[in-house]
Motif scaffolding. Structure first.
Motif, short mmCIF file in Angstrom:
data_model
loop_
_atom_site.label_atom_id
_atom_site.label_comp_id
_atom_site.label_asym_id
_atom_site.label_seq_id
_atom_site.Cartn_x
_atom_site.Cartn_y
_atom_site.Cartn_z
N PHE A 38 0.82 -1.21 0.00
CA PHE A 38 0.00 0.00 0.00
C PHE A 38 0.86 1.26 0.00
N PRO A 39 0.45 2.25 -0.79
CA PRO A 39 1.20 3.51 -0.80
C PRO A 39 0.98 4.34 0.46
N LEU A 40 -0.09 4.02 1.19
CA LEU A 40 -0.40 4.80 2.39
C LEU A 40 -0.89 3.85 3.48
N VAL A 41 -0.26 3.92 4.64
CA VAL A 41 -0.64 3.10 5.79
C VAL A 41 -0.96 4.02 6.96
N VAL A 42 -2.12 3.81 7.57
CA VAL A 42 -2.47 4.55 8.78
C VAL A 42 -2.82 3.54 9.86
N ALA A 43 -2.61 3.95 11.09
CA ALA A 43 -2.92 3.09 12.23
C ALA A 43 -3.71 3.89 13.24
N THR A 44 -4.77 3.29 13.77
CA THR A 44 -5.51 3.93 14.85
C THR A 44 -5.01 3.37 16.18
N GLN A 45 -5.12 4.19 17.21
CA GLN A 45 -4.59 3.83 18.52
C GLN A 45 -5.55 4.28 19.60
N ASP A 46 -6.14 3.32 20.32
CA ASP A 46 -6.91 3.66 21.51
C ASP A 46 -5.98 4.37 22.49
N TRP A 47 -6.44 5.50 23.03
CA TRP A 47 -5.55 6.34 23.83
C TRP A 47 -6.39 7.00 24.93
N HIS A 48 -6.81 6.16 25.88
CA HIS A 48 -7.80 6.59 26.88
C HIS A 48 -7.15 7.27 28.09
N PRO A 49 -7.74 8.34 28.59
CA PRO A 49 -7.34 8.84 29.90
C PRO A 49 -7.82 7.86 30.98
N PRO A 50 -7.16 7.81 32.13
CA PRO A 50 -7.54 6.82 33.14
C PRO A 50 -8.97 6.98 33.67
N GLU A 51 -9.51 8.18 33.54
CA GLU A 51 -10.88 8.43 34.04
C GLU A 51 -11.95 8.18 32.97
N HIS A 52 -11.60 7.47 31.93
CA HIS A 52 -12.54 7.30 30.81
C HIS A 52 -13.84 6.64 31.27
N GLY A 53 -14.94 7.15 30.75
CA GLY A 53 -16.26 6.68 31.16
C GLY A 53 -16.62 5.30 30.69
N SER A 54 -15.85 4.72 29.79
CA SER A 54 -16.13 3.35 29.33
C SER A 54 -15.54 2.29 30.24
N PHE A 55 -14.76 2.70 31.25
CA PHE A 55 -14.12 1.75 32.13
C PHE A 55 -15.06 1.39 33.29
N ALA A 56 -15.29 0.10 33.48
CA ALA A 56 -16.15 -0.33 34.57
C ALA A 56 -15.64 0.17 35.92
N ALA A 57 -14.32 0.27 36.06
CA ALA A 57 -13.73 0.71 37.33
C ALA A 57 -14.16 2.12 37.71
N PRO A 79 -12.89 -3.46 30.89
CA PRO A 79 -11.76 -3.29 31.82
C PRO A 79 -10.92 -2.09 31.38
N MET A 80 -10.18 -1.53 32.32
CA MET A 80 -9.27 -0.44 31.94
C MET A 80 -8.28 -0.97 30.93
N HIS A 81 -8.12 -0.26 29.82
CA HIS A 81 -7.23 -0.72 28.75
C HIS A 81 -6.71 0.47 27.95
N CYS A 82 -5.57 0.30 27.34
CA CYS A 82 -4.98 1.31 26.46
C CYS A 82 -4.99 2.69 27.10
N VAL A 83 -4.57 2.73 28.35
CA VAL A 83 -4.49 4.00 29.07
C VAL A 83 -3.27 4.76 28.57
N GLN A 84 -3.45 6.03 28.35
CA GLN A 84 -2.40 6.87 27.77
C GLN A 84 -1.07 6.69 28.49
N GLY A 85 -0.02 6.45 27.71
CA GLY A 85 1.32 6.37 28.26
C GLY A 85 1.70 5.05 28.90
N THR A 86 0.80 4.06 28.88
CA THR A 86 1.10 2.76 29.48
C THR A 86 1.58 1.78 28.42
N PRO A 87 2.30 0.73 28.82
CA PRO A 87 2.74 -0.28 27.84
C PRO A 87 1.58 -0.92 27.10
#
Length: 205
Positions: A38-57, A79-87
């Protein structure tokens, strides 16, 4: 121009991750095989703040899999996932994203989730991906990644809604399947909206 869109191939969605998609690691080899085509590749990245409203916690007494109302929309709690700055938010180690790949983050607003790589779930805010593709005269999108029944499905549907010829690479995706049949229903929804579902061998042949 054709663009390859890699959806959320991140550590937290791989086996052992906070929101592991069964066999999620299997999509990496498919992505790596297709990127050079492909001449163009893009990637999306979940990048949630820890207080995100989709987290059951962040909803006392609630557990993952329950459904609540968030920003006026039905929202599955995760579950909490893809929190900004985490591995867990980093791209999979084996994913060979070159420096020419363009990354678009999503899920940054704690008040609303963002399954699609183009818009939040209420289509109130754009990630900039649609504008980016339009500026480069992209007319065809090929989509793969994680997970089939959520972020891949909605990314493909939004690509179609923006007028892009859209192909979902079935073997380049894996699903969550909160309910049996969710993956099949996602593929049917993409087909019904005018998209094509193909295997990677068809694109590599």
């Amino acid at each position: 121009m054709r663009a390859l869109i890699l959806v959320d191939i991140q550590n937290d969605f791989l086996p052992g991750g906070a929101l592991a998609v069964p066999e999620g690691d299997r999509v990496i080899a498919v992505a790596n095989a297709l990127m050079p085509r492909f001449p163009l590749v893009v990637a999306t990245q979940d990048w949630h703040p820890p207080e995100h409203g989709s987290f059951a916690a962040n909803h006392p007494g609630r557990t993952p899999g329950e459904v609540v109302t968030l920003a006026g929309l039905q929202q599955v709690l995760w579950p909490m996932h893809c929190v900004q700055g985490t591995p867990g938010a980093e791209f999979a180690d084996g994913l060979r994203l070159g420096p020419e790949a363009h990354v678009f983050v999503k899920g940054v607003d704690p008040a609303v989730d963002s399954y699609s790589g183009f818009f939040d779930n209420g289509r109130r805010r754009s990630t900039g991906l649609g504008e980016f593709l339009r500026a480069r005269a992209v007319v065809e999108a090929v989509v793969l990644g994680l997970a089939t029944d959520y972020c891949v499905k909605f990314t493909a549907l939004d690509a179609l809604s923006l007028g892009l010829t859209t192909t979902l690479v079935e073997d380049g995706c894996r699903g969550v399947e909160l309910q049996p049949g969710d993956v099949a229903a996602a593929l049917d929804a993409v087909r019904a909206a005018g998209g094509v579902v193909r295997g990677s061998a068809d694109l590599l042949g």
